[in-house]
Design a protein around this motif. Structure first.
Motif, PDB file in Angstrom:
ATOM      1  N   ASN A 133      64.047 -24.178   5.469  1.00 37.74           N
ATOM      2  CA  ASN A 133      63.340 -25.381   5.920  1.00 37.74           C
ATOM      3  C   ASN A 133      62.204 -25.735   4.960  1.00 37.74           C
ATOM      4  N   VAL A 134      62.520 -25.651   3.669  1.00 33.83           N
ATOM      5  CA  VAL A 134      61.539 -25.867   2.604  1.00 33.83           C
ATOM      6  C   VAL A 134      61.618 -27.307   2.103  1.00 33.83           C
ATOM      7  N   ASN A 135      60.482 -27.848   1.791  1.00 35.54           N
ATOM      8  CA  ASN A 135      60.357 -29.177   1.224  1.00 35.54           C
ATOM      9  C   ASN A 135      60.878 -29.142  -0.218  1.00 35.54           C
ATOM     10  N   LYS A 136      61.984 -29.825  -0.473  1.00 34.64           N
ATOM     11  CA  LYS A 136      62.606 -29.811  -1.803  1.00 34.64           C
ATOM     12  C   LYS A 136      61.658 -30.360  -2.862  1.00 34.64           C
ATOM     13  N   ASN A 148      54.520 -30.666  -5.321  1.00 38.64           N
ATOM     14  CA  ASN A 148      53.819 -31.645  -4.477  1.00 38.64           C
ATOM     15  C   ASN A 148      54.205 -31.474  -3.015  1.00 38.64           C
ATOM     16  N   GLY A 149      53.228 -31.690  -2.157  1.00 40.17           N
ATOM     17  CA  GLY A 149      53.476 -31.630  -0.720  1.00 40.17           C
ATOM     18  C   GLY A 149      53.339 -30.223  -0.166  1.00 40.17           C
ATOM     19  N   GLU A 150      53.673 -30.095   1.109  1.00 42.30           N
ATOM     20  CA  GLU A 150      53.599 -28.808   1.798  1.00 42.30           C
ATOM     21  C   GLU A 150      54.874 -28.014   1.526  1.00 42.30           C
ATOM     22  N   PRO A 151      54.774 -26.689   1.462  1.00 39.98           N
ATOM     23  CA  PRO A 151      55.964 -25.886   1.191  1.00 39.98           C
ATOM     24  C   PRO A 151      57.062 -26.027   2.258  1.00 39.98           C
ATOM     25  N   PHE A 152      56.659 -26.023   3.514  1.00 35.04           N
ATOM     26  CA  PHE A 152      57.647 -26.050   4.585  1.00 35.04           C
ATOM     27  C   PHE A 152      57.643 -27.396   5.289  1.00 35.04           C
ATOM     28  N   LYS A 211      59.728 -17.842  -5.681  1.00 34.56           N
ATOM     29  CA  LYS A 211      59.252 -16.473  -5.452  1.00 34.56           C
ATOM     30  C   LYS A 211      58.207 -16.456  -4.336  1.00 34.56           C
ATOM     31  N   GLU A 212      57.313 -17.421  -4.345  1.00 36.80           N
ATOM     32  CA  GLU A 212      56.268 -17.527  -3.318  1.00 36.80           C
ATOM     33  C   GLU A 212      56.888 -17.671  -1.923  1.00 36.80           C
ATOM     34  N   ILE A 213      57.899 -18.525  -1.808  1.00 37.77           N
ATOM     35  CA  ILE A 213      58.566 -18.721  -0.507  1.00 37.77           C
ATOM     36  C   ILE A 213      59.270 -17.432  -0.090  1.00 37.77           C
ATOM     37  N   ARG A 214      59.959 -16.798  -1.026  1.00 39.47           N
ATOM     38  CA  ARG A 214      60.649 -15.536  -0.702  1.00 39.47           C
ATOM     39  C   ARG A 214      59.668 -14.511  -0.173  1.00 39.47           C
ATOM     40  N   LYS A 215      58.552 -14.356  -0.871  1.00 42.69           N
ATOM     41  CA  LYS A 215      57.554 -13.371  -0.442  1.00 42.69           C
ATOM     42  C   LYS A 215      56.919 -13.755   0.893  1.00 42.69           C
ATOM     43  N   SER A 216      56.729 -15.054   1.134  1.00 41.63           N
ATOM     44  CA  SER A 216      56.141 -15.482   2.414  1.00 41.63           C
ATOM     45  C   SER A 216      57.066 -15.147   3.575  1.00 41.63           C
ATOM     46  N   GLN A 217      58.373 -15.037   3.290  1.00 46.12           N
ATOM     47  CA  GLN A 217      59.350 -14.677   4.316  1.00 46.12           C
ATOM     48  C   GLN A 217      59.578 -13.165   4.370  1.00 46.12           C
TER      49      GLN A 217
END
Length: 121
Positions: free
Chosen positions: A53-56, A63-67, A6-12
């Motif tokens: 281009n998201v970090n699986k 863990n890690g950066e989102p993108f 949801k966070e990634i969707r909203k960031s886009q």
């Protein structure tokens, strides 16, 4: 995981329907995943990560950066668009684009409505 999707969707700046359309699933499927009613399949997660281009590892564990490399598909699309502008041999277009980048969102919305009214799709 559902909150990270949801966070990634909203960031886009995508609605659930828009994300579903991009990934070939329904808005309801996205809502069910985001609201933790169903688990996202591995196929969905792989497609989602590839498309944006998201970090699986980030999606699965937090863990890690989102993108990956900090660059999203939207960034790639914007870069392609800007690169295509350089192909136009029109100095006025370059000046106009430079001016538009300095405008507030309110004025960009007005220009968007004006241009949308001029272009019949």
């Amino acid at each position: 995981m559902n909150n990270r999707i949801k966070e990634i969707r909203k960031s886009q700046k995508l609605t659930q329907k828009e994300l579903g359309d991009l990934l070939g699933v329904s808005r309801d499927a996205i809502a069910n995943i985001e609201n933790n009613r169903v688990d996202a399949s591995e196929l969905f997660i792989n497609h989602f990560c590839r498309e944006f281009n998201v970090n699986k590892d980030y999606i699965l564990t937090g863990n890690g950066e989102p993108f990956l490399n900090g660059i999203t598909n939207k960034d790639h699309e914007l870069a392609d668009l800007l690169a295509s502008l350089t192909l136009y041999d029109n100095p006025k277009l370059n000046i106009l684009m430079d001016k538009i980048t300095k405008l507030d969102d309110e004025y960009i919305d007005i220009i968007d409505k004006l241009v949308s009214g001029l272009i019949k799709e």
